[in-house]
Each structure stands twice: as C-alpha cells, then as structure tokens.
Design a protein around this motif. Structure first.
Motif, PDB file in Angstrom:
ATOM      1  N   ARG A 175       0.850  -1.184   0.000  1.00 13.86           N
ATOM      2  CA  ARG A 175       0.000   0.000   0.000  1.00 13.86           C
ATOM      3  C   ARG A 175       0.889   1.238   0.000  1.00 13.86           C
ATOM      4  O   ARG A 175       2.028   1.213   0.487  1.00 13.86           O
ATOM      5  CB  ARG A 175      -0.962   0.016   1.180  1.00 13.86           C
ATOM      6  N   GLY A 176       0.353   2.334  -0.582  1.00 14.46           N
ATOM      7  CA  GLY A 176       1.152   3.529  -0.763  1.00 14.46           C
ATOM      8  C   GLY A 176       0.519   4.765  -0.172  1.00 14.46           C
ATOM      9  O   GLY A 176      -0.705   4.840   0.031  1.00 14.46           O
ATOM     10  N   PHE A 177       1.383   5.764   0.075  1.00 17.45           N
ATOM     11  CA  PHE A 177       0.977   7.015   0.711  1.00 17.45           C
ATOM     12  C   PHE A 177       1.715   8.167   0.035  1.00 17.45           C
ATOM     13  O   PHE A 177       2.813   8.007  -0.503  1.00 17.45           O
ATOM     14  CB  PHE A 177       1.319   7.002   2.200  1.00 17.45           C
ATOM     15  N   GLU A 178       1.125   9.354   0.124  1.00 14.28           N
ATOM     16  CA  GLU A 178       1.737  10.526  -0.488  1.00 14.28           C
ATOM     17  C   GLU A 178       2.884  11.090   0.338  1.00 14.28           C
ATOM     18  O   GLU A 178       3.755  11.776  -0.187  1.00 14.28           O
ATOM     19  CB  GLU A 178       0.671  11.606  -0.714  1.00 14.28           C
ATOM     20  N   SER A 179       2.905  10.831   1.635  1.00 17.34           N
ATOM     21  CA  SER A 179       3.972  11.316   2.509  1.00 17.34           C
ATOM     22  C   SER A 179       3.881  10.569   3.829  1.00 17.34           C
ATOM     23  O   SER A 179       2.896   9.861   4.097  1.00 17.34           O
ATOM     24  CB  SER A 179       3.842  12.826   2.752  1.00 17.34           C
ATOM     25  N   MET A 180       4.881  10.760   4.677  1.00 17.26           N
ATOM     26  CA  MET A 180       4.825  10.148   5.998  1.00 17.26           C
ATOM     27  C   MET A 180       3.724  10.771   6.846  1.00 17.26           C
ATOM     28  O   MET A 180       3.106  10.085   7.670  1.00 17.26           O
ATOM     29  CB  MET A 180       6.179  10.273   6.689  1.00 17.26           C
ATOM     30  N   ASP A 181       3.455  12.036   6.663  1.00 15.21           N
ATOM     31  CA  ASP A 181       2.375  12.681   7.412  1.00 15.21           C
ATOM     32  C   ASP A 181       1.014  12.142   6.993  1.00 15.21           C
ATOM     33  O   ASP A 181       0.157  11.860   7.841  1.00 15.21           O
ATOM     34  CB  ASP A 181       2.432  14.193   7.233  1.00 15.21           C
ATOM     35  N   THR A 182       0.793  12.010   5.673  1.00 17.46           N
ATOM     36  CA  THR A 182      -0.494  11.468   5.224  1.00 17.46           C
ATOM     37  C   THR A 182      -0.619   9.993   5.605  1.00 17.46           C
ATOM     38  O   THR A 182      -1.732   9.509   5.840  1.00 17.46           O
ATOM     39  CB  THR A 182      -0.681  11.647   3.706  1.00 17.46           C
ATOM     40  N   ARG A 183       0.514   9.292   5.670  1.00 18.52           N
ATOM     41  CA  ARG A 183       0.473   7.907   6.156  1.00 18.52           C
ATOM     42  C   ARG A 183      -0.073   7.870   7.576  1.00 18.52           C
ATOM     43  O   ARG A 183      -0.957   7.068   7.899  1.00 18.52           O
ATOM     44  CB  ARG A 183       1.870   7.287   6.097  1.00 18.52           C
ATOM     45  N   LYS A 184       0.448   8.733   8.445  1.00 13.94           N
ATOM     46  CA  LYS A 184      -0.012   8.777   9.829  1.00 13.94           C
ATOM     47  C   LYS A 184      -1.506   9.047   9.899  1.00 13.94           C
ATOM     48  O   LYS A 184      -2.243   8.357  10.622  1.00 13.94           O
ATOM     49  CB  LYS A 184       0.756   9.859  10.584  1.00 13.94           C
ATOM     50  N   GLU A 185      -1.971  10.017   9.136  1.00 16.02           N
ATOM     51  CA  GLU A 185      -3.386  10.388   9.175  1.00 16.02           C
ATOM     52  C   GLU A 185      -4.271   9.281   8.618  1.00 16.02           C
ATOM     53  O   GLU A 185      -5.316   8.956   9.191  1.00 16.02           O
ATOM     54  CB  GLU A 185      -3.591  11.685   8.386  1.00 16.02           C
ATOM     55  N   ALA A 186      -3.859   8.699   7.480  1.00 13.57           N
ATOM     56  CA  ALA A 186      -4.674   7.668   6.851  1.00 13.57           C
ATOM     57  C   ALA A 186      -4.779   6.426   7.722  1.00 13.57           C
ATOM     58  O   ALA A 186      -5.867   5.849   7.886  1.00 13.57           O
ATOM     59  CB  ALA A 186      -4.098   7.315   5.481  1.00 13.57           C
ATOM     60  N   LEU A 187      -3.659   5.996   8.290  1.00 12.40           N
ATOM     61  CA  LEU A 187      -3.690   4.799   9.129  1.00 12.40           C
ATOM     62  C   LEU A 187      -4.490   5.033  10.405  1.00 12.40           C
ATOM     63  O   LEU A 187      -5.235   4.147  10.852  1.00 12.40           O
ATOM     64  CB  LEU A 187      -2.263   4.360   9.459  1.00 12.40           C
ATOM     65  N   ALA A 188      -4.359   6.225  10.996  1.00  7.54           N
ATOM     66  CA  ALA A 188      -5.141   6.527  12.196  1.00  7.54           C
ATOM     67  C   ALA A 188      -6.633   6.508  11.875  1.00  7.54           C
ATOM     68  O   ALA A 188      -7.447   6.005  12.665  1.00  7.54           O
ATOM     69  CB  ALA A 188      -4.726   7.876  12.756  1.00  7.54           C
TER      70      ALA A 188
END
Length: 260
Positions: free
Chosen positions: A68-81
């Motif tokens: 799975r992919g994310f646009e940034s580490m910050d968006t990763r944090k938000e999406a997973l939360a």
C-alpha cells in the motif's frame, strides 16, 4: 464511486510504500483474501492511501503479501489513524486477526530513483465479488516477482544507480516488465502502532511475468549472461545476506499484475 477505478495518465504510486508479508494460520489464506478484497480495499483508499497490490505467495502457502502507498509520511499517519480507528476495521478486525500468526514483517520504502514507482496509468480494479476460487482451481495467468536485496548501510544510492544503468537493460525481454524499484525509507515510523523493520537497508525490484514459464526462462537467460554474472559479482561487496525472492500471484482485485 471509487476514484481509483479509472486513473488518469501517468499516475505513480507512491512516494511512500509499505511491503507487508503476513504469516497466516494453516488454511486461512483464502479466508483473509476474500475478506480483504471485499472489505479492506475501498475502505482504506477512502482515507487517502492506495492499495497497490495483494498477492498469494506461490512458494509459501500460508503467506499473504500486499503493498500500500501514501503521499507522505504525514499522510500515512493520518490515513492509518483514520482507518484503524474507523468502523470498517472495528467490524472486521477480529475475523482478520484470527487468520494471522504474524503481521509485523513490514518494510517501509521509497522509489529507488525518479519514476521508479508503480505506474498505475489506466489501471482498473475488478469489482468486488463474494469471493474468488483458490489459485489451484484456476490457470495462473501471470506472476509478480519481488527480489529483496539486503545492503550495507549507505549503499542504496550507488546500488540503485548501478542497477538502473546496468541491470535494467539486461532484464528486458518479451513477457517481462520491471514494474517498480524501491529502497528503504529511513524516516521515523509515523504510526508506531504498526511496527516496521527499521533496521533494514534494502533495494527491492518488482518484475511482472506473463507466467511461471516466462519467469523460469528469464531467470535461466540471465544466469547464462556473463554481463549479468559480472554485475552481481561486483554487487556482492554491497550485499549483507542472501537475496530473498518472492514469487507472487495477484488476487483478482490487485492493481499490480504482470500486465501492468
């Protein structure tokens, strides 16, 4: 409507990628695949992440592998939360977790060079169904091979440059396509609730083949190539352990497949 069903031209996924390998309880892989493809694709993508691919491991019957992919580490944090705190995961987590022995084998990655991410241009995800037949009950249309090269610290940039310049041209053949290449993302895990293998230093290639025979022919041809052998003899100085090879069959709803 799922916004990723009809993707515009030149869509690269993603600046941040997780390669996840789950060890499952015996006989539970089809249960998890059916649940995942039905409940966990659109619900995760609704939070802003991309479900790039999900696979059966052809050599390990109790392994489920996905990306799975994310646009940034910050968006990763938000999406997973958002996802793991949401209603879909709450409704199905007990069934999903009951299939698993271990879900912590996770590599955090970034493209090895500009343009090395998956090109999802024009891909379409199959509609969700009530399930699909296990792999042994249908012909194997194609496979994806992921090779994980373990490198000494600091070797990623030079290794990736040499791989792109020297190895990639030798890999070109009918029925074969290099789909993506990644190196370790060393940023701090932005969602520590889900562990990643932070001590790893890897280069990963992802290649699609039209079938297992095409994969076998390609491997034999490369093994017989003096230039290929010379490349890997030189690369041994950067390698810290044997290369891992995953031979994978995409599920029916995987965006990544040999035809990508």
């Amino acid at each position: 409507m799922n916004p990723r069903l009809d993707l515009p031209v030149k869509v690269l996924a993603s600046p941040i990628v997780e390669l996840r390998q789950y060890t499952l309880k015996p006989g539970q892989r089809e249960t998890l695949i059916a649940l995942f493809d039905r409940e966990f694709v659109e619900s995760q993508e609704a939070t802003g992440m991309t479900i790039i691919g999900q696979f059966r491991d052809l050599d390990r019957p109790d392994m489920f592998v996905w990306l799975r992919g994310f646009e940034s580490m910050d968006t990763r944090k938000e999406a997973l939360a958002t996802f793991y705190g949401g209603s879909v995961w709450a409704a199905h987590r007990d069934v999903a977790n009951a299939t698993m022995i271990d879900s912590d084998d996770v590599l955090l990655l970034k493209p090895a060079w500009p343009g090395a991410a998956f090109d999802l241009s024009g891909t379409q995800r199959a509609a969700s169904t009530t399930g699909e037949k296990p792999i042994q009950n249908k012909p194997l249309a194609g496979i994806v091979a992921i090779r994980i090269h373990h490198l000494r610290p600091g070797a990623e940039t030079d290794f990736a440059s040499r791989f792109k310049a020297e190895a990639v041209p030798m890999m070109k053949a009918p029925g074969v396509r290099l789909l993506a290449a990644f190196v370790t993302e060393h940023a701090e895990n932005s969602f520590p609730r889900l562990p990643v293998r932070t001590s790893e230093n890897v280069f990963i290639s992802v290649t699609g083949f039209h079938g297992s025979e095409a994969h076998a022919r390609h491997e034999a041809a490369l093994a017989a190539s003096p230039n290929w052998r010379a490349f890997w003899q030189a690369a041994e100085l950067d390698l810290t352990k044997p290369t891992e090879t995953l031979r994978l069959s995409p599920t029916s709803r995987s965006l990544v497949g040999p035809s990508l």
